[in-house]
Design a protein around this motif. Structure first.
Motif, PDB file in Angstrom:
ATOM      1  N   LEU A  65      -6.384  10.377  21.351  1.00  0.00           N
ATOM      2  CA  LEU A  65      -6.296  11.784  20.983  1.00  0.00           C
ATOM      3  C   LEU A  65      -5.122  12.506  21.644  1.00  0.00           C
ATOM      4  O   LEU A  65      -4.633  13.510  21.117  1.00  0.00           O
ATOM      5  CB  LEU A  65      -7.598  12.489  21.361  1.00  0.00           C
ATOM      6  N   TYR A  66      -4.634  11.991  22.782  1.00  0.00           N
ATOM      7  CA  TYR A  66      -3.720  12.775  23.605  1.00  0.00           C
ATOM      8  C   TYR A  66      -2.281  12.263  23.573  1.00  0.00           C
ATOM      9  O   TYR A  66      -2.035  11.061  23.525  1.00  0.00           O
ATOM     10  CB  TYR A  66      -4.233  12.801  25.054  1.00  0.00           C
ATOM     11  N   ARG A  67      -1.356  13.227  23.647  1.00  0.00           N
ATOM     12  CA  ARG A  67       0.067  12.898  23.649  1.00  0.00           C
ATOM     13  C   ARG A  67       0.590  12.566  25.038  1.00  0.00           C
ATOM     14  O   ARG A  67       1.691  12.034  25.189  1.00  0.00           O
ATOM     15  CB  ARG A  67       0.866  14.076  23.081  1.00  0.00           C
TER      16      ARG A  67
ATOM     17  N   CYS B 153      -4.991  16.527  30.273  1.00  0.00           N
ATOM     18  CA  CYS B 153      -4.586  15.876  29.020  1.00  0.00           C
ATOM     19  C   CYS B 153      -4.059  16.865  27.979  1.00  0.00           C
ATOM     20  O   CYS B 153      -4.600  17.955  27.823  1.00  0.00           O
ATOM     21  CB  CYS B 153      -5.783  15.121  28.425  1.00  0.00           C
ATOM     22  N   ALA B 154      -3.020  16.449  27.261  1.00  0.00           N
ATOM     23  CA  ALA B 154      -2.391  17.292  26.241  1.00  0.00           C
ATOM     24  C   ALA B 154      -2.719  16.758  24.848  1.00  0.00           C
ATOM     25  O   ALA B 154      -2.258  15.680  24.471  1.00  0.00           O
ATOM     26  CB  ALA B 154      -0.883  17.321  26.437  1.00  0.00           C
ATOM     27  N   PRO B 155      -3.492  17.506  24.050  1.00  0.00           N
ATOM     28  CA  PRO B 155      -3.813  17.055  22.690  1.00  0.00           C
ATOM     29  C   PRO B 155      -2.751  17.426  21.665  1.00  0.00           C
ATOM     30  O   PRO B 155      -2.828  16.986  20.514  1.00  0.00           O
ATOM     31  CB  PRO B 155      -5.127  17.776  22.390  1.00  0.00           C
ATOM     32  N   ASP B 156      -1.766  18.235  22.064  1.00  0.00           N
ATOM     33  CA  ASP B 156      -0.763  18.689  21.097  1.00  0.00           C
ATOM     34  C   ASP B 156       0.585  18.894  21.788  1.00  0.00           C
ATOM     35  O   ASP B 156       0.717  18.724  23.008  1.00  0.00           O
ATOM     36  CB  ASP B 156      -1.216  19.984  20.409  1.00  0.00           C
ATOM     37  N   LYS B 157       1.576  19.269  20.989  1.00  0.00           N
ATOM     38  CA  LYS B 157       2.944  19.432  21.482  1.00  0.00           C
ATOM     39  C   LYS B 157       3.037  20.544  22.527  1.00  0.00           C
ATOM     40  O   LYS B 157       3.734  20.401  23.544  1.00  0.00           O
ATOM     41  CB  LYS B 157       3.884  19.728  20.309  1.00  0.00           C
ATOM     42  N   ALA B 158       2.350  21.656  22.288  1.00  0.00           N
ATOM     43  CA  ALA B 158       2.380  22.768  23.234  1.00  0.00           C
ATOM     44  C   ALA B 158       1.784  22.362  24.579  1.00  0.00           C
ATOM     45  O   ALA B 158       2.313  22.714  25.648  1.00  0.00           O
ATOM     46  CB  ALA B 158       1.635  23.968  22.659  1.00  0.00           C
ATOM     47  N   GLY B 159       0.692  21.607  24.525  1.00  0.00           N
ATOM     48  CA  GLY B 159       0.075  21.149  25.761  1.00  0.00           C
ATOM     49  C   GLY B 159       0.971  20.203  26.525  1.00  0.00           C
ATOM     50  O   GLY B 159       1.046  20.250  27.757  1.00  0.00           O
ATOM     51  N   LEU B 160       1.658  19.339  25.823  1.00  0.00           N
ATOM     52  CA  LEU B 160       2.563  18.400  26.476  1.00  0.00           C
ATOM     53  C   LEU B 160       3.702  19.148  27.169  1.00  0.00           C
ATOM     54  O   LEU B 160       4.097  18.799  28.290  1.00  0.00           O
ATOM     55  CB  LEU B 160       3.119  17.418  25.450  1.00  0.00           C
TER      56      LEU B 160
ATOM     57  N   CYS C  33     -11.278  14.221  33.716  1.00  0.00           N
ATOM     58  CA  CYS C  33     -10.293  14.668  32.734  1.00  0.00           C
ATOM     59  C   CYS C  33     -10.623  16.062  32.217  1.00  0.00           C
ATOM     60  O   CYS C  33     -11.781  16.450  32.135  1.00  0.00           O
ATOM     61  CB  CYS C  33     -10.258  13.704  31.548  1.00  0.00           C
ATOM     62  N   TRP C  34      -9.593  16.799  31.859  1.00  0.00           N
ATOM     63  CA  TRP C  34      -9.747  18.032  31.104  1.00  0.00           C
ATOM     64  C   TRP C  34      -8.472  18.241  30.309  1.00  0.00           C
ATOM     65  O   TRP C  34      -7.446  17.609  30.579  1.00  0.00           O
ATOM     66  CB  TRP C  34     -10.058  19.220  32.009  1.00  0.00           C
ATOM     67  N   ASP C  35      -8.526  19.121  29.307  1.00  0.00           N
ATOM     68  CA  ASP C  35      -7.367  19.258  28.427  1.00  0.00           C
ATOM     69  C   ASP C  35      -6.706  20.616  28.571  1.00  0.00           C
ATOM     70  O   ASP C  35      -7.141  21.471  29.359  1.00  0.00           O
ATOM     71  CB  ASP C  35      -7.747  18.968  26.971  1.00  0.00           C
ATOM     72  N   THR C  36      -5.622  20.798  27.829  1.00  0.00           N
ATOM     73  CA  THR C  36      -4.819  22.011  27.935  1.00  0.00           C
ATOM     74  C   THR C  36      -5.231  23.103  26.965  1.00  0.00           C
ATOM     75  O   THR C  36      -4.558  24.133  26.872  1.00  0.00           O
ATOM     76  CB  THR C  36      -3.332  21.674  27.691  1.00  0.00           C
ATOM     77  N   LYS C  37      -6.304  22.910  26.220  1.00  0.00           N
ATOM     78  CA  LYS C  37      -6.753  23.938  25.285  1.00  0.00           C
ATOM     79  C   LYS C  37      -7.159  25.212  26.034  1.00  0.00           C
ATOM     80  O   LYS C  37      -7.587  25.154  27.182  1.00  0.00           O
ATOM     81  CB  LYS C  37      -7.938  23.434  24.461  1.00  0.00           C
TER      82      LYS C  37
ATOM     83  N   ASN D  74       2.854   8.957  29.591  1.00  0.00           N
ATOM     84  CA  ASN D  74       3.149   9.067  28.161  1.00  0.00           C
ATOM     85  C   ASN D  74       1.897   8.762  27.348  1.00  0.00           C
ATOM     86  O   ASN D  74       0.820   8.482  27.895  1.00  0.00           O
ATOM     87  CB  ASN D  74       4.312   8.150  27.775  1.00  0.00           C
ATOM     88  N   ALA D  75       2.032   8.803  26.031  1.00  0.00           N
ATOM     89  CA  ALA D  75       0.861   8.660  25.163  1.00  0.00           C
ATOM     90  C   ALA D  75       0.166   7.317  25.349  1.00  0.00           C
ATOM     91  O   ALA D  75      -1.070   7.235  25.375  1.00  0.00           O
ATOM     92  CB  ALA D  75       1.268   8.847  23.706  1.00  0.00           C
ATOM     93  N   GLU D  76       0.944   6.242  25.497  1.00  0.00           N
ATOM     94  CA  GLU D  76       0.346   4.919  25.642  1.00  0.00           C
ATOM     95  C   GLU D  76      -0.344   4.774  26.993  1.00  0.00           C
ATOM     96  O   GLU D  76      -1.450   4.223  27.092  1.00  0.00           O
ATOM     97  CB  GLU D  76       1.424   3.842  25.476  1.00  0.00           C
ATOM     98  N   GLU D  77       0.298   5.280  28.054  1.00  0.00           N
ATOM     99  CA  GLU D  77      -0.338   5.236  29.375  1.00  0.00           C
ATOM    100  C   GLU D  77      -1.616   6.074  29.382  1.00  0.00           C
ATOM    101  O   GLU D  77      -2.626   5.676  29.987  1.00  0.00           O
ATOM    102  CB  GLU D  77       0.640   5.762  30.429  1.00  0.00           C
TER     103      GLU D  77
END
Length: 436
Positions: A173-175, A133-140, A283-287, A161-164
């Motif tokens: 929270l995620y983009r 998951c991408a919480p910000d523009k850089a992660g996306l 799930c995990w994020d890009t931080k 995408n964000a809605e999916e």
């Protein structure tokens, strides 16, 4: 022998909900076998299962019990591939080994889930994919690059995408999120214990409380000394990874310990579960100091990140962080009760690539899964078993055999990961160093 349920911070929820561990034998008398496997984690048990299935006489020597190390403490994400992007893997290993390991580990989750189905293992296996998951523009942007590289290899990986992403995670929270349909989740300690049971059924002998204190090569055989007896073996496979101790302490010294903790909530109600993760992906994020989260079979929400829980001050900081992070992902759960917390060590290498080593004639080792042990451990265990059986040669291996090397500033980097993660979680900031 240490029972994992005696230490609430070592295996936590997994010890509370896992299937029973199979009974292990006590090594009272000297014995002779074809292959001695050191360590009853995913790698050692996968190797033992394959070796015993081919008729080899196999002894697994474990200091504690199956899944005592990282195999029983991790998040339970059955991922495909390494942390690295495909192009970075090829850049680190070259085209031949890079393509080979991408293919082998890309198919790894399928091997895990095939074993689960074939043997009917009770380990909460859920092969519905994972979400990065991408919480910000850089992660996306990072996920867009990963999608492009994996799709070029034909992998079933696509960017939501964000809605999916909101529909799949239940969070705003995620983009976006990268869905890897090859992957899934599992109860990691149950999976380790299940592997131990089927390895025994295949004919492998599992010894508990059997820490090896010395290993000597004599007259074409390995003589392994424990506190009670010796085991003589034609072949030796060391599969202890981040929990390696003497007489193979050089393997431990090559790895950089990265602590990782998990905290589990009380079981969620049906109404609460209906709002989050309909397909129950991990799930995990890009931080850079990442956050992971998933559900277990009992509908407990498990959130984790980098950090240790060994000291009261650490536990206080990380539990407070978990509360804030969980609230940011799911505001409706801000006051939910935490029921258990635990942590373990990940074995990191300097370049995020696992290592294959020769420890002498007819002695091999694998280590350094860099936080992805379930699928790679299962795959490498089978691969090394096939190598021992003579079914594949050096030229067929997914990695070259390399010499043991201690990375520069290992202790300093370990201290940085432990203290740095505590600082990040205490102040809500991010460190600039990418621990991958």
């Amino acid at each position: 022998m240490t029972n994992v349920t005696q230490d609430r911070l070592s295996h936590g929820l997994w010890a509370q909900t896992a299937i029973p561990s199979p009974a292990m034998q006590s090594l009272e008398n000297d014995s002779r076998v074809d292959v001695a496997v050191i360590g009853a984690g995913y790698t050692g048990l996968s190797a033992a299962l394959y070796l015993a299935s081919t008729g080899r006489d196999v002894a697994v020597l474990e200091a504690n019990e199956p899944g005592f190390g990282g195999s029983g403490r991790n998040v339970g994400l059955v991922n495909a591939g390494l942390w690295m992007k495909p192009k970075d893997v090829i850049g680190a290993l070259g085209n031949i080994h890079g393509q080979r390991i991408l293919t082998m580990l890309g198919e790894g989750p399928q091997l895990v889930f095939d074993l689960v189905r074939h043997y009917g293992l009770d380990c909460e296996a859920t092969p519905t994919g994972t979400l990065h998951c991408a919480p910000d523009k850089a992660g996306l942007k990072e996920l867009q690059d990963r999608e492009k590289q994996w799709q070029a290899l034909g992998a079933p990986v696509r960017l939501l995408n964000a809605e999916e992403t909101r529909r799949q995670t239940g969070s705003k929270l995620y983009r976006g999120a990268l869905l890897d349909e090859r992957a899934g989740i599992i109860q990691p300690l149950s999976y380790a214990r299940g592997l131990a049971s089927i390895a025994q059924l295949a004919g492998a002998t599992l010894y508990g409380d059997a820490a090896v204190t010395n290993a000597v090569r004599e007259n074409g055989f390995w003589r392994l000394q424990t506190s009670k007896a010796t085991v003589t073996a034609k072949w030796l496979l060391v599969a202890t990874n981040a929990y390696t101790v003497s007489p193979w302490s050089a393997i431990r010294e090559e790895l950089i310990h990265l602590p990782y903790f998990n905290i589990a909530t009380r079981p969620l109600s049906d109404a609460e579960v209906a709002e989050i993760m309909p397909d129950r992906q991990g799930c995990w994020d890009t931080k850079e100091v990442l956050t992971s989260f998933r559900l277990d079979k009992g509908n407990r929400l498990i959130i984790g990140s980098v950090g240790a829980l060994g000291q009261p001050c650490e536990r206080q900081v990380h539990e407070a962080w978990a509360r804030r992070s969980l609230t940011s992902i799911y505001p409706q759960l801000q006051n939910i009760r935490f029921e258990s917390a635990w942590y373990g060590m990940i074995g990191m290498t300097s370049d995020s690539v696992p290592r294959l080593h020769r420890l002498g004639d007819q002695a091999i080792a694998v280590s350094g899964y860099n936080g992805r042990g379930i699928s790679p451990g299962t795959v490498f265990g089978r691969c090394l078993a096939r190598y021992i059986c003579g079914e594949i040669s050096d030229g067929d291996m997914p990695l070259p055999f390399t010499a043991l090397e201690t990375p520069l500033f290992r202790r300093e980097r370990e201290l940085m990961y432990s203290l740095g993660s505590t600082l990040v979680h205490a102040v809500g900031a991010r460190i600039s160093h990418n621990y991958h």
